[in-house]
Design an enzyme around this catalytic site. Sequence first.
Site, PDB file in Angstrom:
ATOM      1  N   GLU A  95       7.908  -2.442 -14.936  1.00  0.00           N
ATOM      2  CA  GLU A  95       6.777  -3.203 -14.391  1.00  0.00           C
ATOM      3  C   GLU A  95       5.707  -3.490 -15.443  1.00  0.00           C
ATOM      4  O   GLU A  95       5.269  -4.625 -15.602  1.00  0.00           O
ATOM      5  CB  GLU A  95       6.173  -2.428 -13.213  1.00  0.00           C
ATOM      6  CG  GLU A  95       4.971  -3.119 -12.608  1.00  0.00           C
ATOM      7  CD  GLU A  95       4.406  -2.382 -11.395  1.00  0.00           C
ATOM      8  OE1 GLU A  95       4.991  -1.357 -10.978  1.00  0.00           O
ATOM      9  OE2 GLU A  95       3.371  -2.834 -10.877  1.00  0.00           O
TER      10      GLU A  95
ATOM     11  N   ASP B  15      -0.698   4.470 -13.332  1.00  0.00           N
ATOM     12  CA  ASP B  15       0.415   3.738 -12.732  1.00  0.00           C
ATOM     13  C   ASP B  15       1.398   3.246 -13.792  1.00  0.00           C
ATOM     14  O   ASP B  15       1.423   2.057 -14.098  1.00  0.00           O
ATOM     15  CB  ASP B  15      -0.135   2.539 -11.931  1.00  0.00           C
ATOM     16  CG  ASP B  15       0.905   1.970 -10.986  1.00  0.00           C
ATOM     17  OD1 ASP B  15       1.963   2.591 -10.836  1.00  0.00           O
ATOM     18  OD2 ASP B  15       0.646   0.903 -10.395  1.00  0.00           O
TER      19      ASP B  15
ATOM     20  N   GLU C 260      -2.660   1.919  -0.998  1.00  0.00           N
ATOM     21  CA  GLU C 260      -2.538   0.466  -1.138  1.00  0.00           C
ATOM     22  C   GLU C 260      -2.264  -0.216   0.200  1.00  0.00           C
ATOM     23  O   GLU C 260      -1.357  -1.042   0.326  1.00  0.00           O
ATOM     24  CB  GLU C 260      -1.456   0.125  -2.168  1.00  0.00           C
ATOM     25  CG  GLU C 260      -1.768   0.695  -3.545  1.00  0.00           C
ATOM     26  CD  GLU C 260      -0.783   0.291  -4.636  1.00  0.00           C
ATOM     27  OE1 GLU C 260       0.391   0.053  -4.327  1.00  0.00           O
ATOM     28  OE2 GLU C 260      -1.207   0.221  -5.801  1.00  0.00           O
TER      29      GLU C 260
HETATM   30  C1  GCV Z   1       5.604  -0.190  -4.321  1.00  0.00           C
HETATM   31  C2  GCV Z   1       2.078  -0.120  -8.171  1.00  0.00           C
HETATM   32  C3  GCV Z   1       2.918  -1.340  -7.991  1.00  0.00           C
HETATM   33  C4  GCV Z   1       3.231  -1.587  -6.536  1.00  0.00           C
HETATM   34  C5  GCV Z   1       3.905  -0.336  -5.988  1.00  0.00           C
HETATM   35  C6  GCV Z   1       2.952   0.843  -6.178  1.00  0.00           C
HETATM   36  C7  GCV Z   1       3.540   2.162  -5.718  1.00  0.00           C
HETATM   37  O1  GCV Z   1       0.788  -0.345  -7.680  1.00  0.00           O
HETATM   38  O2  GCV Z   1       2.303  -2.428  -8.586  1.00  0.00           O
HETATM   39  O3  GCV Z   1       4.072  -2.702  -6.454  1.00  0.00           O
HETATM   40  O4  GCV Z   1       4.275  -0.480  -4.645  1.00  0.00           O
HETATM   41  O5  GCV Z   1       2.659   0.973  -7.531  1.00  0.00           O
HETATM   42  O6  GCV Z   1       4.003   2.896  -6.560  1.00  0.00           O
HETATM   43  O7  GCV Z   1       3.541   2.431  -4.534  1.00  0.00           O
END
Ligand code: GCV
Length: 665
Positions: free
Chosen positions: A380, A352, A273
């Site tokens: 989340e 995720d 990411e």
């Molecule tokens: C910390 C998901 C979340 C991100 C997070 C990522 C990860 O994509 O939406 O906010 O980033 O996981 O676990 O690194």
Amino acid sequence: MNFEQAWLDYKGKAVSTEVGEIKFICADVQDELIRNSVKELQAAVKAMTGKEPVLQADSFESKAEQQIESISLVIKEGVKAEGYRLLEKAGQIIVEASDSRGILYGTFALIRLIQAGETLRGLHITKEPAMPLRMLNHWDNMDGSIERGYSGESFFFENNEILVNDRTVTYARLASSVGINAVVINNVNVKDSATYLITDRYFDQLKAMSEIFAGYGIKLYLSLNYAAPVELNELDSADPLSEEVRAWWKKRMEIVFGAVPNLGGFLIKADSEGRPGPFTYGRTHADGANMLAEAAEPYGGLIIWRCFVYNCKQDWRDRKTDRARSGYDNFIGLDGTFRDNVILQIKNGPMDFQVREPVHPLFGGLKKTNQMLEVQIAQEYTGQQRHICYLIPMFRQVLKYRTYVQESNDTVEDIVSGRTFGQKNCGMAAVANTGNDENWTGHDMAAANLYGFGRLAFEPDLTAEAIAKEWIRVTYGVNKKAEEILLNMLMNSWPAYEKYTSPLGIGWMVNPSVHYGPNVDGYEYDRWGTYHRADHLGIGVDRSRVGTGYALLYNEPNASAYDDRERCPEELLLFFHHIPYTWKLKTGKTVIQHIYDTHFEGVETVDEMAAGFEKLKGILPDKVFERVMKRLSHQKEHAREWRDQVNSYFYRKSGIPDEKGREIW
Ligand code: GCV
């Protein structure tokens, strides 16, 4: 800001009748952990009985065997590291352990028993933690915000400074009381000031924090910016095979470990990411992790390397690239090439933290690599601590999942406890759900996930129900009505959430970026690799051998079962297969009818939960009652929104009416 004590608020709790008699605590308090154990016991007994026991150095010979007059904390060989034994002998309670962490955990366990009103007579309990590392990962940023935080701002950071205060101590007490022994304080997305955590800008405060943690048996960990040598303007490369870069990290580790005692190591999100990583230099994750591990090794430091690596710039038209495969594909070929102080941290599922996912295929795939399980108690994708969603049943299912990596001792729990491959660097981490809200977790009921995670990592054989019951008692005292209602709410909450959100393992269907609230096509034509592929005939992603082939990444018999739509566990059917709406499930219902029914049922359960909770007015503290009631009314309304959007979407796509003729829009 004020803060509450959560389950460590001992006032007004039900108490074992024997406790009123306790006059002495006997311990040698040279060690800080034992000093803290004594402090905790004195405070607990005093708050519960009104009388503070006196500390004495020598062991105590009870004169009156009829009463329990003393509690002794004794270091003694016999139980495994960090384990404890609780005994009652002739009016004396003994907490025995072979190290001071064990004494601390034993002390907290004893306090739990007292809070829960259990009898202490004839006590004889031995407990040893299943997992070596029981860790919380905070996604706190140094400006005070929390990525995916739903309980206010950070209590570790504010305005790019580190906060060390009373809250730090209470946090450490809360964490260690449930057996947490490692904490990462900053977000895995390390940017801006956080990159400087490994420089002297922050050492004094980090040292102060790590010393508080040490007193509660917790090692401090930091998330690391893989490109730190470049971003700190010291080198123009972060190539893991460059001698200059390697020397830079060796020096840096010497400085950091020298300045921050009780530092356990580092957590790294690389090539994920948008975060930097070894791919920039054409190197592998093993090259990157091993470079850091070699540098941290002289100080006993661990490098925890995340496997959440995937292409986040996918073309939605592309049906061959499968995000679910990517963690496996990126790491499986590296099995056996990591140094001994590297641990790969693997999310529970391949996508995720969705409400339902299969277990990550790296568990059972990797055979020669240290592994840790990563779960998320920050909700989340499971209601963001505005909805109740008790996640311990899900985590327990993951832990008990058979990977078939070998004939026995092959569950995820076996792997991350070190039983499968004899590894000592392994365990379980949770993305934390805390913030600076008065009650720590925003939703009061979300504290059950914080509490439960620690308890489960220590004792995975506890049932989710037993943990919930325990949490209710230690938090709200012993009250039959409260226990019955809250237990019911907690245990029904994950199934209900699953029912009114995305069906049969397909996941997502949320508003992009915020990840809250229904949006069936929110991620359908996006770049994140998260699709449901619904059309007018059916829904689901074909991950069978004729699809993306993901199903075959598992060991047998799991692979064949997932590959076959007739044998695939139905709760994961749409994750693995594209299925017609008219497909008959084992219940006899079609997929479309299942979607309609579960969405109505999920909402009904939420209504029942709220109606049940209303009966606790006057039983729970007013503040708690008001806070939870407010969130429950939001949940009721929001669950309807989910139901109506999902049902209407599939009715409009399929044109198939609800057999029961209910209102669909
Ligand atoms: C910390 C998901 C979340 C991100 C997070 C990522 C990860 O994509 O939406 O906010 O980033 O996981 O676990 O690194």
